[in-house]
Design an enzyme around this catalytic site. Structure first.
Site, PDB file in Angstrom:
ATOM      1  N   ASP A 165       0.819  -1.212   0.000  1.00 25.27           N
ATOM      2  CA  ASP A 165       0.000   0.000   0.000  1.00 25.27           C
ATOM      3  C   ASP A 165       0.858   1.270   0.000  1.00 25.27           C
ATOM      4  O   ASP A 165       2.020   1.259   0.407  1.00 25.27           O
ATOM      5  CB  ASP A 165      -0.887   0.045   1.259  1.00 25.27           C
ATOM      6  CG  ASP A 165      -2.091  -0.885   1.142  1.00 25.27           C
ATOM      7  OD1 ASP A 165      -2.098  -1.733   0.229  1.00 25.27           O
ATOM      8  OD2 ASP A 165      -3.001  -0.756   1.966  1.00 25.27           O
ATOM      9  N   HIS A 177      -5.793   3.126  -4.209  1.00 20.37           N
ATOM     10  CA  HIS A 177      -5.783   3.402  -2.768  1.00 20.37           C
ATOM     11  C   HIS A 177      -6.116   4.878  -2.533  1.00 20.37           C
ATOM     12  O   HIS A 177      -5.653   5.472  -1.575  1.00 20.37           O
ATOM     13  CB  HIS A 177      -4.405   3.047  -2.207  1.00 20.37           C
ATOM     14  CG  HIS A 177      -4.364   2.844  -0.717  1.00 20.37           C
ATOM     15  ND1 HIS A 177      -5.352   2.203  -0.017  1.00 20.37           N
ATOM     16  CD2 HIS A 177      -3.436   3.205   0.208  1.00 20.37           C
ATOM     17  CE1 HIS A 177      -5.029   2.172   1.259  1.00 20.37           C
ATOM     18  NE2 HIS A 177      -3.894   2.788   1.438  1.00 20.37           N
ATOM     19  N   HIS A 226      -5.196   9.438   0.191  1.00 25.08           N
ATOM     20  CA  HIS A 226      -5.289   8.679   1.433  1.00 25.08           C
ATOM     21  C   HIS A 226      -6.153   9.334   2.511  1.00 25.08           C
ATOM     22  O   HIS A 226      -5.736   9.459   3.670  1.00 25.08           O
ATOM     23  CB  HIS A 226      -3.874   8.437   1.977  1.00 25.08           C
ATOM     24  CG  HIS A 226      -3.741   7.147   2.739  1.00 25.08           C
ATOM     25  ND1 HIS A 226      -4.153   7.015   4.046  1.00 25.08           N
ATOM     26  CD2 HIS A 226      -3.242   5.946   2.381  1.00 25.08           C
ATOM     27  CE1 HIS A 226      -3.888   5.772   4.450  1.00 25.08           C
ATOM     28  NE2 HIS A 226      -3.343   5.107   3.462  1.00 25.08           N
ATOM     29  N   HIS A 237       3.556  -2.384   3.239  1.00 30.81           N
ATOM     30  CA  HIS A 237       3.592  -1.013   2.727  1.00 30.81           C
ATOM     31  C   HIS A 237       4.915  -0.755   2.010  1.00 30.81           C
ATOM     32  O   HIS A 237       5.976  -1.119   2.514  1.00 30.81           O
ATOM     33  CB  HIS A 237       3.439  -0.009   3.874  1.00 30.81           C
ATOM     34  CG  HIS A 237       2.095  -0.068   4.536  1.00 30.81           C
ATOM     35  ND1 HIS A 237       1.764  -1.015   5.489  1.00 30.81           N
ATOM     36  CD2 HIS A 237       0.982   0.701   4.369  1.00 30.81           C
ATOM     37  CE1 HIS A 237       0.514  -0.819   5.885  1.00 30.81           C
ATOM     38  NE2 HIS A 237       0.011   0.206   5.224  1.00 30.81           N
TER      39      HIS A 237
END
Ligand SMILES: [Zn+2]
Length: 360
Positions: free
Chosen positions: A175, A226, A230, A322
């Site tokens: 991510d 994503h 964010h 991540h």
């Protein structure tokens, strides 16, 4: 053009897919009401009765009594504020609020939803936001975006995917990237070990580092969105939510071409509700989260990350890691050990689409 407001049809009753555990009580169509915290507002007490028999005629409380009453009122007000704050679950736990979660395995996640990560929270630039109408259930007009999945389109699964049925496969997902500091190192490891992976990318970083996105695509890796920057999606207006996805899709397609199919998205902070899922499903997006979270974002130590993944991964697991935005050096160092350890357990590493297609 394309500014018409349209209400989506209510989702039809989802078919129960073979092998999935699906809670009938938490269907998407039952989640149209946004969650509200149970707030209790404590009223200040009534003014106490005037004292009788006072030497001053009983019309005013004495000065010390006035001070005591003022202090008591202040304390009650403060406790009311703290009670309100305490009633707000933090971080938001979607599972507690009736949002459908699908997990092929009843294995508990290694940890609860992590505390909010210091992930990017830049707001959308108003000037670059397309002019779109606002509305309670705004869905972008179909012509205003195209997931690139061909005439058949994407087939959005009507629930949140946390894992998939598989006998020996798991999916590594990354991510918050791409990142100029860590994505390249992670890609080198994946390439050298011939390990497929899936990247849930942030639109703003796709625009900044298109070469890394192109390298991921050349390697045959899969992508999910994503969002652009964010945010907590449940806290955005309906139009801002749609913008987060359409702008990220645009950024990906500007690098990979308009026919690169992007059928997945992952909510930042695992934060979503019925309105968010109604939007994403109407856009054809399947919501993919995870069921193994080693909390690598907190940099708990390379070996800790490795151990957590190897402890909790099972066939069908979707593993959260991540590669972007903050210091991900421990993730990069842990990755070769994670790959080696998973394979030593007989698990095959696949992309999310491969896993959803049955894996191995
Ligand atoms: Zn994230």
């Amino acid at each position: 053009m394309g500014n018409s407001r349209q209400r989506p049809t209510r989702p039809t009753r989802p078919t129960r897919p073979h092998g999935y555990r699906f809670d009938e009580r938490s269907r998407v169509e039952d989640m149209t009401e946004p969650w509200q915290p149970a707030v209790t507002v404590r009223r200040r007490p009534q003014t106490p009765p005037r004292p009788t028999g006072s030497r001053r005629g009983g019309t005013r409380p004495s000065r010390p009594l006035t001070i005591v009453l003022a202090l008591a009122g202040l304390l009650l007000t403060l406790s009311g504020v703290l009670e309100i704050a305490g009633a707000m679950p933090w971080p938001f736990n979607a599972a507690k609020n009736g949002v459908a979660l699908v997990d092929a395995f009843p294995t508990p996640r290694p940890t609860k939803t992590p505390t909010p990560t210091p992930t990017p929270t830049i707001r959308p630039t108003p000037t670059s936001t397309p002019a779109v109408p606002s509305g309670p259930l705004y869905i972008p007009p179909p012509g205003s975006y195209d997931l690139g999945c061909g005439p058949r389109g994407a087939h959005a699964l009507p629930y949140v995917v946390r894992s998939a049925p598989a006998t020996s496969a798991v999916a590594l997902t990354f991510d918050d990237g791409p990142s100029p500091d860590y994505t390249a190192a992670i890609l080198t490891t994946l390439e050298q070990t011939h390990t497929p992976a899936t990247f849930f990318v942030v639109g703003a970083s796709v625009r900044s580092y298109p070469n890394l996105v192109a390298r991921e695509a050349r390697d045959g890796f899969a992508f999910g969105m994503h969002t652009w920057d964010h945010p907590f999606m449940t806290k955005l207006t309906p139009t801002a939510r749609a913008w987060e996805l359409t702008s990220t899709l645009q950024a990906l397609h500007s690098v990979l071409g308009p026919n690169f199919c992007v059928p997945y998205w992952r909510p930042p902070f695992d934060d979503y509700n019925g309105d968010v899922l109604t939007l994403t499903q109407a856009m054809g997006l399947t919501t993919v989260t995870w069921n193994v979270d080693p909390q690598d974002w907190a940099s708990p130590g390379v070996q800790v990350i490795v151990n957590r993944v190897l402890t909790y991964a099972q066939p069908g697991s979707i593993i959260l890691l991540h590669d972007g935005y903050f210091n991900r050096s421990q993730t990069a160092q842990a990755l070769p050990l994670i790959i080696k350890g998973l394979r030593a357990r007989g698990l095959t590493l696949v992309t999310v689409p491969q896993l959803l297609a049955g894996g191995h």
